[in-house]
Design a protein around this motif. Structure first.
Motif, short mmCIF file in Angstrom:
data_model
loop_
_atom_site.label_atom_id
_atom_site.label_comp_id
_atom_site.label_asym_id
_atom_site.label_seq_id
_atom_site.Cartn_x
_atom_site.Cartn_y
_atom_site.Cartn_z
N MET A 1 -13.13 4.69 12.76
CA MET A 1 -11.83 4.06 12.79
C MET A 1 -10.76 5.08 12.42
O MET A 1 -10.93 5.86 11.50
CB MET A 1 -11.82 2.89 11.81
N THR A 2 -9.67 5.03 13.13
CA THR A 2 -8.57 5.94 12.88
C THR A 2 -7.49 5.22 12.07
O THR A 2 -7.11 4.10 12.38
CB THR A 2 -7.96 6.42 14.21
N TYR A 3 -7.04 5.88 11.02
CA TYR A 3 -6.00 5.32 10.18
C TYR A 3 -4.69 6.03 10.44
O TYR A 3 -4.67 7.23 10.72
CB TYR A 3 -6.36 5.46 8.69
N ALA A 4 -3.59 5.32 10.30
CA ALA A 4 -2.27 5.93 10.40
C ALA A 4 -2.04 6.80 9.17
O ALA A 4 -2.67 6.60 8.13
CB ALA A 4 -1.20 4.85 10.49
N LEU A 5 -1.14 7.76 9.31
CA LEU A 5 -0.88 8.69 8.21
C LEU A 5 -0.46 7.96 6.94
O LEU A 5 -0.93 8.27 5.85
CB LEU A 5 0.18 9.71 8.62
N HIS A 6 0.42 6.96 7.07
CA HIS A 6 0.89 6.26 5.87
C HIS A 6 -0.24 5.49 5.20
O HIS A 6 -0.27 5.37 3.97
CB HIS A 6 2.06 5.32 6.20
N GLU A 7 -1.22 5.03 5.95
CA GLU A 7 -2.37 4.33 5.36
C GLU A 7 -3.23 5.31 4.56
O GLU A 7 -3.66 5.01 3.45
CB GLU A 7 -3.20 3.66 6.45
N THR A 8 -3.45 6.47 5.13
CA THR A 8 -4.23 7.50 4.44
C THR A 8 -3.53 7.93 3.15
O THR A 8 -4.16 8.07 2.10
CB THR A 8 -4.45 8.72 5.35
N LEU A 9 -2.22 8.11 3.23
CA LEU A 9 -1.46 8.52 2.04
C LEU A 9 -1.50 7.44 0.96
O LEU A 9 -1.58 7.74 -0.23
CB LEU A 9 -0.02 8.86 2.41
N GLU A 10 -1.44 6.18 1.37
CA GLU A 10 -1.50 5.09 0.39
C GLU A 10 -2.86 5.04 -0.30
O GLU A 10 -2.95 4.84 -1.51
CB GLU A 10 -1.19 3.76 1.06
N VAL A 11 -3.93 5.27 0.45
CA VAL A 11 -5.26 5.28 -0.15
C VAL A 11 -5.39 6.46 -1.10
O VAL A 11 -5.97 6.34 -2.19
CB VAL A 11 -6.36 5.31 0.94
N GLN A 12 -4.83 7.61 -0.73
CA GLN A 12 -4.85 8.76 -1.62
C GLN A 12 -4.08 8.48 -2.91
O GLN A 12 -4.50 8.88 -4.00
CB GLN A 12 -4.27 9.99 -0.93
N GLU A 13 -2.97 7.77 -2.79
CA GLU A 13 -2.18 7.42 -3.97
C GLU A 13 -2.95 6.47 -4.88
O GLU A 13 -2.94 6.63 -6.11
CB GLU A 13 -0.86 6.77 -3.52
N ILE A 14 -3.62 5.51 -4.29
CA ILE A 14 -4.44 4.58 -5.08
C ILE A 14 -5.57 5.34 -5.78
O ILE A 14 -5.85 5.11 -6.96
CB ILE A 14 -5.01 3.46 -4.19
N ALA A 15 -6.19 6.26 -5.06
CA ALA A 15 -7.29 7.04 -5.65
C ALA A 15 -6.79 7.89 -6.81
O ALA A 15 -7.46 8.00 -7.85
CB ALA A 15 -7.94 7.92 -4.58
N ALA A 16 -5.62 8.48 -6.67
CA ALA A 16 -5.05 9.29 -7.76
C ALA A 16 -4.77 8.42 -8.98
O ALA A 16 -5.07 8.81 -10.12
CB ALA A 16 -3.78 9.98 -7.30
N PHE A 17 -4.23 7.23 -8.76
CA PHE A 17 -3.94 6.31 -9.86
C PHE A 17 -5.23 5.89 -10.55
O PHE A 17 -5.32 5.86 -11.78
CB PHE A 17 -3.18 5.09 -9.34
N LYS A 18 -6.26 5.55 -9.77
CA LYS A 18 -7.54 5.13 -10.35
C LYS A 18 -8.19 6.28 -11.12
O LYS A 18 -8.86 6.05 -12.13
CB LYS A 18 -8.48 4.61 -9.26
N ALA A 19 -8.00 7.51 -10.67
CA ALA A 19 -8.55 8.65 -11.40
C ALA A 19 -7.89 8.79 -12.77
O ALA A 19 -8.56 9.09 -13.77
CB ALA A 19 -8.36 9.93 -10.58
N VAL A 20 -6.58 8.55 -12.83
CA VAL A 20 -5.87 8.58 -14.11
C VAL A 20 -6.39 7.46 -15.01
O VAL A 20 -6.62 7.66 -16.21
CB VAL A 20 -4.35 8.48 -13.89
N CYS A 21 -6.58 6.28 -14.44
CA CYS A 21 -7.11 5.15 -15.22
C CYS A 21 -8.50 5.47 -15.77
O CYS A 21 -8.80 5.13 -16.92
CB CYS A 21 -7.19 3.90 -14.34
#
Length: 63
Positions: A1-21
Motif C-alpha cells: 500500500m502506498t501512503y501519501a507524504l503527509h500520512e507518512t509524516l504523521e506516523v513518524q510524528e506519532i512514533a517520535a512522540f511515543k518514543a519520548v513517552c
C-alpha cells in the motif's frame, strides 16, 4: 500500500512522540518506589513498545 507524504509524516510524528513517552516511563519506573505505580509504568512500557513496533511496520511499508 502506498501512503501519501503527509500520512507518512504523521506516523513518524506519532512514533517520535511515543518514543519520548517510552523514555519517560522507563526513567520514572526506575525512580519510583511504590510497587503499584511501578507496575503501571511497566504496563505502559510494554504497551508503548508494542505500539512502536506496529508503527515501525507501517513505516517500513510506506517507503
Amino acid at each position: 500500500m502506498t501512503y501519501a507524504l503527509h500520512e507518512t509524516l504523521e506516523v513518524q510524528e506519532i512514533a517520535a512522540f511515543k518514543a519520548v513517552c517510552l523514555t519517560k516511563s522507563k526513567t520514572m519506573r526506575a525512580l519510583v518506589s511504590d510497587p503499584a505505580l511501578k507496575q503501571i509504568l511497566q504496563q505502559d512500557v510494554d504497551v508503548t513498545t508494542r505500539q512502536l513496533q506496529e508503527l515501525e511496520t507501517i513505516l517500513s511499508k510506506a517507503t
